[in-house]
Design a protein around this motif. Structure first.
Motif, PDB file in Angstrom:
ATOM      1  N   UNK A  24       0.813  -1.221   0.000  1.00  0.00           N
ATOM      2  CA  UNK A  24       0.000   0.000   0.000  1.00  0.00           C
ATOM      3  C   UNK A  24       0.844   1.267   0.000  1.00  0.00           C
ATOM      4  N   UNK A  25       0.277   2.297  -0.610  1.00  0.00           N
ATOM      5  CA  UNK A  25       0.829   3.646  -0.572  1.00  0.00           C
ATOM      6  C   UNK A  25       0.326   4.263   0.727  1.00  0.00           C
ATOM      7  N   UNK A  26       1.222   4.491   1.679  1.00  0.00           N
ATOM      8  CA  UNK A  26       0.863   4.979   3.011  1.00  0.00           C
ATOM      9  C   UNK A  26       1.020   6.491   3.064  1.00  0.00           C
ATOM     10  N   UNK A  27      -0.079   7.177   3.374  1.00  0.00           N
ATOM     11  CA  UNK A  27      -0.072   8.638   3.346  1.00  0.00           C
ATOM     12  C   UNK A  27      -0.551   9.195   4.684  1.00  0.00           C
ATOM     13  N   UNK A  28       0.337   9.910   5.353  1.00  0.00           N
ATOM     14  CA  UNK A  28       0.035  10.600   6.602  1.00  0.00           C
ATOM     15  C   UNK A  28      -0.453  11.991   6.221  1.00  0.00           C
ATOM     16  N   UNK A  29      -1.703  12.318   6.547  1.00  0.00           N
ATOM     17  CA  UNK A  29      -2.285  13.596   6.130  1.00  0.00           C
ATOM     18  C   UNK A  29      -2.205  14.663   7.239  1.00  0.00           C
ATOM     19  N   UNK A  30      -1.421  14.398   8.280  1.00  0.00           N
ATOM     20  CA  UNK A  30      -1.216  15.401   9.327  1.00  0.00           C
ATOM     21  C   UNK A  30      -0.283  16.498   8.814  1.00  0.00           C
ATOM     22  N   UNK A  31      -0.114  17.539   9.584  1.00  0.00           N
ATOM     23  CA  UNK A  31       0.791  18.629   9.210  1.00  0.00           C
ATOM     24  C   UNK A  31       2.237  18.122   9.197  1.00  0.00           C
ATOM     25  N   UNK A  38       6.883  11.945  14.440  1.00  0.00           N
ATOM     26  CA  UNK A  38       6.746  10.496  14.415  1.00  0.00           C
ATOM     27  C   UNK A  38       5.644  10.077  13.477  1.00  0.00           C
ATOM     28  N   UNK A  39       5.889   9.019  12.729  1.00  0.00           N
ATOM     29  CA  UNK A  39       4.886   8.493  11.811  1.00  0.00           C
ATOM     30  C   UNK A  39       5.191   7.035  11.517  1.00  0.00           C
ATOM     31  N   UNK A  40       4.515   6.520  10.524  1.00  0.00           N
ATOM     32  CA  UNK A  40       4.665   5.125  10.116  1.00  0.00           C
ATOM     33  C   UNK A  40       5.840   5.016   9.146  1.00  0.00           C
ATOM     34  N   UNK A  41       6.663   4.007   9.345  1.00  0.00           N
ATOM     35  CA  UNK A  41       7.784   3.757   8.447  1.00  0.00           C
ATOM     36  C   UNK A  41       7.248   3.603   7.018  1.00  0.00           C
ATOM     37  N   UNK A  42       7.944   4.181   6.068  1.00  0.00           N
ATOM     38  CA  UNK A  42       7.590   4.121   4.640  1.00  0.00           C
ATOM     39  C   UNK A  42       6.451   5.063   4.255  1.00  0.00           C
ATOM     40  N   UNK A  61      -2.071   4.350  -8.202  1.00  0.00           N
ATOM     41  CA  UNK A  61      -1.712   3.588  -6.995  1.00  0.00           C
ATOM     42  C   UNK A  61      -2.869   2.682  -6.611  1.00  0.00           C
ATOM     43  N   UNK A  62      -2.542   1.524  -6.126  1.00  0.00           N
ATOM     44  CA  UNK A  62      -3.547   0.607  -5.605  1.00  0.00           C
ATOM     45  C   UNK A  62      -3.320   0.491  -4.109  1.00  0.00           C
ATOM     46  N   UNK A  63      -4.370   0.235  -3.371  1.00  0.00           N
ATOM     47  CA  UNK A  63      -4.246   0.074  -1.918  1.00  0.00           C
ATOM     48  C   UNK A  63      -3.604   1.293  -1.258  1.00  0.00           C
ATOM     49  N   UNK A  64      -4.324   2.377  -1.275  1.00  0.00           N
ATOM     50  CA  UNK A  64      -3.874   3.601  -0.617  1.00  0.00           C
ATOM     51  C   UNK A  64      -4.448   3.610   0.801  1.00  0.00           C
ATOM     52  N   UNK A  65      -3.586   3.829   1.775  1.00  0.00           N
ATOM     53  CA  UNK A  65      -4.032   3.947   3.168  1.00  0.00           C
ATOM     54  C   UNK A  65      -3.700   5.353   3.634  1.00  0.00           C
ATOM     55  N   UNK A  66      -4.749   6.109   3.988  1.00  0.00           N
ATOM     56  CA  UNK A  66      -4.556   7.452   4.534  1.00  0.00           C
ATOM     57  C   UNK A  66      -4.807   7.404   6.033  1.00  0.00           C
ATOM     58  N   UNK A  67      -4.071   8.215   6.779  1.00  0.00           N
ATOM     59  CA  UNK A  67      -4.215   8.225   8.236  1.00  0.00           C
ATOM     60  C   UNK A  67      -3.764   9.559   8.787  1.00  0.00           C
ATOM     61  N   UNK A  68      -4.116   9.814  10.049  1.00  0.00           N
ATOM     62  CA  UNK A  68      -3.786  11.092  10.688  1.00  0.00           C
ATOM     63  C   UNK A  68      -3.632  10.861  12.192  1.00  0.00           C
ATOM     64  N   UNK A  69      -4.124  11.790  12.998  1.00  0.00           N
ATOM     65  CA  UNK A  69      -4.042  11.644  14.453  1.00  0.00           C
ATOM     66  C   UNK A  69      -5.207  10.819  14.993  1.00  0.00           C
ATOM     67  N   UNK A  70      -6.418  11.088  14.493  1.00  0.00           N
ATOM     68  CA  UNK A  70      -7.604  10.427  15.043  1.00  0.00           C
ATOM     69  C   UNK A  70      -8.433   9.663  14.019  1.00  0.00           C
ATOM     70  N   UNK A  71      -8.255   9.972  12.744  1.00  0.00           N
ATOM     71  CA  UNK A  71      -9.070   9.376  11.697  1.00  0.00           C
ATOM     72  C   UNK A  71     -10.001  10.371  11.036  1.00  0.00           C
ATOM     73  N   UNK A  91      -9.358   4.431   4.877  1.00  0.00           N
ATOM     74  CA  UNK A  91      -9.080   5.317   5.997  1.00  0.00           C
ATOM     75  C   UNK A  91      -8.538   4.441   7.117  1.00  0.00           C
ATOM     76  N   UNK A  92      -7.237   4.527   7.344  1.00  0.00           N
ATOM     77  CA  UNK A  92      -6.597   3.704   8.359  1.00  0.00           C
ATOM     78  C   UNK A  92      -6.806   4.207   9.777  1.00  0.00           C
ATOM     79  N   UNK A  93      -7.396   5.407   9.906  1.00  0.00           N
ATOM     80  CA  UNK A  93      -7.611   5.967  11.235  1.00  0.00           C
ATOM     81  C   UNK A  93      -6.374   6.679  11.723  1.00  0.00           C
ATOM     82  N   UNK A  94      -5.990   6.390  12.955  1.00  0.00           N
ATOM     83  CA  UNK A  94      -4.834   7.065  13.558  1.00  0.00           C
ATOM     84  C   UNK A  94      -3.524   6.467  13.045  1.00  0.00           C
ATOM     85  N   UNK A  95      -2.478   7.278  13.107  1.00  0.00           N
ATOM     86  CA  UNK A  95      -1.180   6.780  12.648  1.00  0.00           C
ATOM     87  C   UNK A  95      -0.685   5.647  13.545  1.00  0.00           C
ATOM     88  N   UNK A  96      -1.032   5.698  14.832  1.00  0.00           N
ATOM     89  CA  UNK A  96      -0.600   4.608  15.720  1.00  0.00           C
ATOM     90  C   UNK A  96      -1.315   3.310  15.368  1.00  0.00           C
TER      91      UNK A  96
END
Length: 103
Positions: A24-31, A38-42, A61-71, A91-96
């Motif tokens: 998956x293409x992992x995308x952290x949408x936080x600032x 801190x975020x997810x590796x890759x 891209x296939x299998x895109x997972x977006x995430x942030x602090x809370x979802x 929507x993966x929810x929180x980065x943790x």
């Protein structure tokens, strides 16, 4: 997926885990500041307010997972992407939460 889980992220981590295993293409949408603390590796950082101007990064891209602090912001990002014809967005929810699925 129910209404609340589409907004605040998956409570069933199996979809997130499967997507990550499939590359998956992992995308952290936080600032940028939040991402640097801190975020997810890759993961790449594309803040929510930049999603619309960065659509080219999602094309093909296939299998895109977006995430942030809370979802919440990732739920908004998923909506923006889908409105622009980009499918296979989770929507993966929180980065943790996503970080636990990376294993």
């Amino acid at each position: 997926m129910g209404f609340l889980s589409s907004i605040f992220g998956a409570k069933d981590n199996s979809k997130v885990t499967e997507a990550i295993k499939a590359g998956a293409f992992l995308v952290d949408v936080r600032s940028a500041g939040e991402f640097s603390s801190g975020s997810v590796k890759e993961a790449v950082n594309i803040p929510l307010d930049k999603i619309s101007s960065q659509l080219s990064k999602f094309k093909g891209k296939k299998n895109i997972v977006v995430f942030c602090q809370s979802g919440n912001r990732s739920g908004q990002a998923k909506g923006i992407l889908e409105q622009n014809g980009i499918q296979d967005v989770i929507n993966g929810g929180s980065w943790s939460n996503v970080n636990q699925c990376v294993g």
